[in-house]
Design a protein around this motif. Sequence first.
Motif, PDB file in Angstrom:
ATOM      1  N   GLU A 180       0.830  -1.200   0.000  1.00 13.39           N
ATOM      2  CA  GLU A 180       0.000   0.000   0.000  1.00 13.39           C
ATOM      3  C   GLU A 180       0.867   1.254   0.000  1.00 13.39           C
ATOM      4  OE1 GLU A 180      -2.943  -0.401  -0.648  1.00 13.39           O
ATOM      5  OE2 GLU A 180      -3.329  -2.483  -0.057  1.00 13.39           O
ATOM      6  N   SER A 181       0.281   2.362  -0.444  1.00 12.50           N
ATOM      7  CA  SER A 181       1.025   3.608  -0.574  1.00 12.50           C
ATOM      8  C   SER A 181       1.351   4.212   0.784  1.00 12.50           C
ATOM      9  CB  SER A 181       0.212   4.619  -1.386  1.00 12.50           C
ATOM     10  OG  SER A 181      -0.931   5.030  -0.646  1.00 12.50           O
ATOM     11  N   ALA A 182       2.354   5.095   0.797  1.00 14.91           N
ATOM     12  CA  ALA A 182       2.739   5.768   2.043  1.00 14.91           C
ATOM     13  C   ALA A 182       1.573   6.576   2.601  1.00 14.91           C
ATOM     14  CB  ALA A 182       3.945   6.668   1.791  1.00 14.91           C
ATOM     15  N   GLU A 183       0.798   7.197   1.728  1.00 10.84           N
ATOM     16  CA  GLU A 183      -0.325   8.024   2.178  1.00 10.84           C
ATOM     17  C   GLU A 183      -1.395   7.184   2.865  1.00 10.84           C
ATOM     18  OE1 GLU A 183       2.045   9.949  -0.809  1.00 10.84           O
ATOM     19  OE2 GLU A 183       0.943   8.037  -0.893  1.00 10.84           O
ATOM     20  N   LEU A 184      -1.721   6.049   2.272  1.00 12.04           N
ATOM     21  CA  LEU A 184      -2.744   5.192   2.873  1.00 12.04           C
ATOM     22  C   LEU A 184      -2.227   4.555   4.159  1.00 12.04           C
ATOM     23  CD1 LEU A 184      -5.513   3.896   2.788  1.00 12.04           C
ATOM     24  CD2 LEU A 184      -4.584   2.118   1.293  1.00 12.04           C
ATOM     25  N   ARG A 185      -0.960   4.185   4.178  1.00 11.92           N
ATOM     26  CA  ARG A 185      -0.390   3.608   5.390  1.00 11.92           C
ATOM     27  C   ARG A 185      -0.387   4.619   6.537  1.00 11.92           C
ATOM     28  NH1 ARG A 185       3.590  -0.543   5.068  1.00 11.92           N
ATOM     29  NH2 ARG A 185       5.324   0.870   5.498  1.00 11.92           N
ATOM     30  N   ALA A 186      -0.146   5.885   6.201  1.00  7.25           N
ATOM     31  CA  ALA A 186      -0.198   6.928   7.231  1.00  7.25           C
ATOM     32  C   ALA A 186      -1.614   7.070   7.778  1.00  7.25           C
ATOM     33  CB  ALA A 186       0.294   8.252   6.649  1.00  7.25           C
ATOM     34  N   ARG A 187      -2.584   7.027   6.897  1.00  6.53           N
ATOM     35  CA  ARG A 187      -3.983   7.135   7.311  1.00  6.53           C
ATOM     36  C   ARG A 187      -4.363   5.997   8.245  1.00  6.53           C
ATOM     37  NH1 ARG A 187      -8.969   6.690   2.936  1.00  6.53           N
ATOM     38  NH2 ARG A 187     -10.718   6.820   4.413  1.00  6.53           N
ATOM     39  N   LEU A 188      -3.973   4.775   7.890  1.00  5.49           N
ATOM     40  CA  LEU A 188      -4.329   3.619   8.707  1.00  5.49           C
ATOM     41  C   LEU A 188      -3.533   3.564  10.007  1.00  5.49           C
ATOM     42  CD1 LEU A 188      -4.835   0.976   5.900  1.00  5.49           C
ATOM     43  CD2 LEU A 188      -6.495   1.540   7.679  1.00  5.49           C
ATOM     44  N   ALA A 189      -2.311   4.082   9.985  1.00 11.04           N
ATOM     45  CA  ALA A 189      -1.524   4.113  11.222  1.00 11.04           C
ATOM     46  C   ALA A 189      -2.220   4.944  12.281  1.00 11.04           C
ATOM     47  CB  ALA A 189      -0.129   4.663  10.941  1.00 11.04           C
ATOM     48  N   HIS A 190      -2.843   6.034  11.863  1.00  9.55           N
ATOM     49  CA  HIS A 190      -3.539   6.901  12.814  1.00  9.55           C
ATOM     50  C   HIS A 190      -4.894   6.330  13.223  1.00  9.55           C
ATOM     51  CE1 HIS A 190      -0.933  10.406  13.175  1.00  9.55           C
ATOM     52  NE2 HIS A 190      -0.639  10.275  11.895  1.00  9.55           N
ATOM     53  N   LEU A 191      -5.395   5.353  12.463  1.00 12.10           N
ATOM     54  CA  LEU A 191      -6.698   4.784  12.776  1.00 12.10           C
ATOM     55  C   LEU A 191      -6.615   3.522  13.627  1.00 12.10           C
ATOM     56  CD1 LEU A 191      -8.528   5.225   9.345  1.00 12.10           C
ATOM     57  CD2 LEU A 191      -9.065   6.401  11.489  1.00 12.10           C
ATOM     58  N   CYS A 192      -5.808   2.533  13.184  1.00 12.74           N
ATOM     59  CA  CYS A 192      -5.913   1.249  13.874  1.00 12.74           C
ATOM     60  C   CYS A 192      -4.742   0.293  13.692  1.00 12.74           C
ATOM     61  CB  CYS A 192      -7.196   0.535  13.428  1.00 12.74           C
ATOM     62  SG  CYS A 192      -7.290   0.228  11.659  1.00 12.74           S
ATOM     63  N   ILE A 193      -3.846   0.529  12.753  1.00  7.03           N
ATOM     64  CA  ILE A 193      -2.773  -0.421  12.483  1.00  7.03           C
ATOM     65  C   ILE A 193      -1.819  -0.520  13.670  1.00  7.03           C
ATOM     66  CG2 ILE A 193      -0.731  -0.823  11.045  1.00  7.03           C
ATOM     67  CD1 ILE A 193      -3.371  -1.585   9.768  1.00  7.03           C
ATOM     68  N   THR A 194      -1.362  -1.728  13.975  1.00  3.83           N
ATOM     69  CA  THR A 194      -0.396  -1.916  15.061  1.00  3.83           C
ATOM     70  C   THR A 194       0.953  -2.425  14.564  1.00  3.83           C
ATOM     71  OG1 THR A 194      -1.141  -4.185  15.446  1.00  3.83           O
ATOM     72  CG2 THR A 194      -2.220  -2.437  16.708  1.00  3.83           C
ATOM     73  N   GLN A 195       1.019  -2.929  13.338  1.00  6.10           N
ATOM     74  CA  GLN A 195       2.272  -3.484  12.825  1.00  6.10           C
ATOM     75  C   GLN A 195       2.423  -3.109  11.359  1.00  6.10           C
ATOM     76  OE1 GLN A 195       2.775  -7.621  13.743  1.00  6.10           O
ATOM     77  NE2 GLN A 195       4.427  -7.887  12.280  1.00  6.10           N
ATOM     78  N   MET A 196       3.581  -2.570  11.005  1.00  6.40           N
ATOM     79  CA  MET A 196       3.795  -2.036   9.668  1.00  6.40           C
ATOM     80  C   MET A 196       5.177  -2.433   9.164  1.00  6.40           C
ATOM     81  SD  MET A 196       3.741   1.993   8.538  1.00  6.40           S
ATOM     82  CE  MET A 196       1.979   2.167   8.872  1.00  6.40           C
ATOM     83  N   SER A 197       5.239  -2.920   7.940  1.00  8.12           N
ATOM     84  CA  SER A 197       6.528  -3.287   7.359  1.00  8.12           C
ATOM     85  C   SER A 197       7.191  -2.067   6.727  1.00  8.12           C
ATOM     86  CB  SER A 197       6.336  -4.383   6.313  1.00  8.12           C
ATOM     87  OG  SER A 197       5.443  -3.942   5.312  1.00  8.12           O
ATOM     88  N   ALA A 198       8.473  -2.204   6.410  1.00 11.22           N
ATOM     89  CA  ALA A 198       9.219  -1.133   5.748  1.00 11.22           C
ATOM     90  C   ALA A 198      10.445  -1.725   5.080  1.00 11.22           C
ATOM     91  CB  ALA A 198       9.634  -0.058   6.750  1.00 11.22           C
ATOM     92  N   GLY A 199      10.856  -1.146   3.956  1.00 12.16           N
ATOM     93  CA  GLY A 199      12.042  -1.618   3.266  1.00 12.16           C
ATOM     94  C   GLY A 199      11.938  -3.057   2.804  1.00 12.16           C
ATOM     95  N   SER A 200      10.736  -3.490   2.450  1.00 11.70           N
ATOM     96  CA  SER A 200      10.508  -4.906   2.146  1.00 11.70           C
ATOM     97  C   SER A 200      10.959  -5.274   0.740  1.00 11.70           C
ATOM     98  CB  SER A 200       9.024  -5.244   2.278  1.00 11.70           C
ATOM     99  OG  SER A 200       8.566  -5.028   3.579  1.00 11.70           O
ATOM    100  N   SER A 201      11.305  -6.545   0.595  1.00  4.48           N
ATOM    101  CA  SER A 201      11.462  -7.162  -0.721  1.00  4.48           C
ATOM    102  C   SER A 201      10.539  -8.367  -0.761  1.00  4.48           C
ATOM    103  CB  SER A 201      12.900  -7.610  -0.962  1.00  4.48           C
ATOM    104  OG  SER A 201      12.976  -8.354  -2.169  1.00  4.48           O
ATOM    105  N   THR A 202       9.861  -8.559  -1.876  1.00  8.81           N
ATOM    106  CA  THR A 202       8.942  -9.695  -1.993  1.00  8.81           C
ATOM    107  C   THR A 202       9.429 -10.709  -3.013  1.00  8.81           C
ATOM    108  OG1 THR A 202       7.607  -8.577  -3.667  1.00  8.81           O
ATOM    109  CG2 THR A 202       7.003  -8.224  -1.350  1.00  8.81           C
ATOM    110  N   ALA A 203      10.682 -10.567  -3.470  1.00  7.21           N
ATOM    111  CA  ALA A 203      11.269 -11.502  -4.428  1.00  7.21           C
ATOM    112  C   ALA A 203      12.188 -12.470  -3.707  1.00  7.21           C
ATOM    113  CB  ALA A 203      12.048 -10.741  -5.492  1.00  7.21           C
ATOM    114  N   PRO A 204      12.187 -13.753  -4.085  1.00  4.32           N
ATOM    115  CA  PRO A 204      13.125 -14.701  -3.482  1.00  4.32           C
ATOM    116  C   PRO A 204      14.561 -14.211  -3.651  1.00  4.32           C
ATOM    117  CG  PRO A 204      11.459 -15.853  -4.768  1.00  4.32           C
ATOM    118  CD  PRO A 204      11.280 -14.392  -5.048  1.00  4.32           C
ATOM    119  N   GLY A 205      15.313 -14.195  -2.559  1.00  7.42           N
ATOM    120  CA  GLY A 205      16.688 -13.717  -2.613  1.00  7.42           C
ATOM    121  C   GLY A 205      16.813 -12.220  -2.686  1.00  7.42           C
TER     122      GLY A 205
END
Length: 265
Positions: A180-205
């Motif tokens: 999800e976008s940074a803007e939407l993640r910011a919105r949800l962080a202020h509403l209810c999210i308790t755990q958030m990823s960052a700097g992720s890679s979703t490719a093997p290796g």
Amino acid sequence: FKHQWVVAGDYPSRTSTAYFCELIEALAQQDLQIGIEIAAQSTESYAAMASAGARSVTLYQETYDESVYESVHIRGPKASFDWRLEAPERAAEVGFGRVGFGILLGLADPTQDFLSLIRHGFYLQRRFPNLDLAFSFPRIHEAPDDFEIPYQISDDDLVRFYCATRMLFPQSHLVLSTRESAELRARLAHLCITQMSAGSSTAPGGYADNSNESQPESMETDPDCDRLKPTLQLMGEQFPVTDERSVEEVADWLAEEGFEVCWSF
């Protein structure tokens, strides 16, 4: 980072119970909190991994619509709807303290999938009162050219799913990935999210260091955990990363917004 995930695909000839237990024991000896995100296991296998030091399990049902499930899981052990559905219960029975599960929004009727997920959560909560539940609502943003996304999920709909879950399960963990976008993640962080990823890679290796082709000292994690931004872009991503901020940038933003940044559960 205190919490590390052991992540693997469904490859029974290579990913045996003994193999996972060896990894878990080695990580636990480093004073790390170990979670697993692997194919559905038997009660005996979950018990062995719990004894080795694993404390949490994440396994998304993806959809509770059996006909849709069967259409996208054509063969192999993952094709069994019931085997996957009952896996969180098997893990809780042998002592895992946290279970994470969720649905892939856009794959089937989102309202019916959400209601089924909530029922599943209430069932586990009643049977295991001390079990920590974690919910996530990934949604399909991109798909292969020959696959038409059956349901489009808007940002507002995603927010509604998370907020409803927070009201129904006030003590649960709510997880949000970098798809999800940074803007939407910011919105949800202020509403209810308790755990958030960052700097992720979703490719093997994807966390490999392309300067010497070695893996980082810390173990590769899934989108539920923070990691350093990858230096090597590989094909075969599970999903595209939209929020490309580094771990440091996300942590700094959270602190500036008044949140307490925690690195373990």
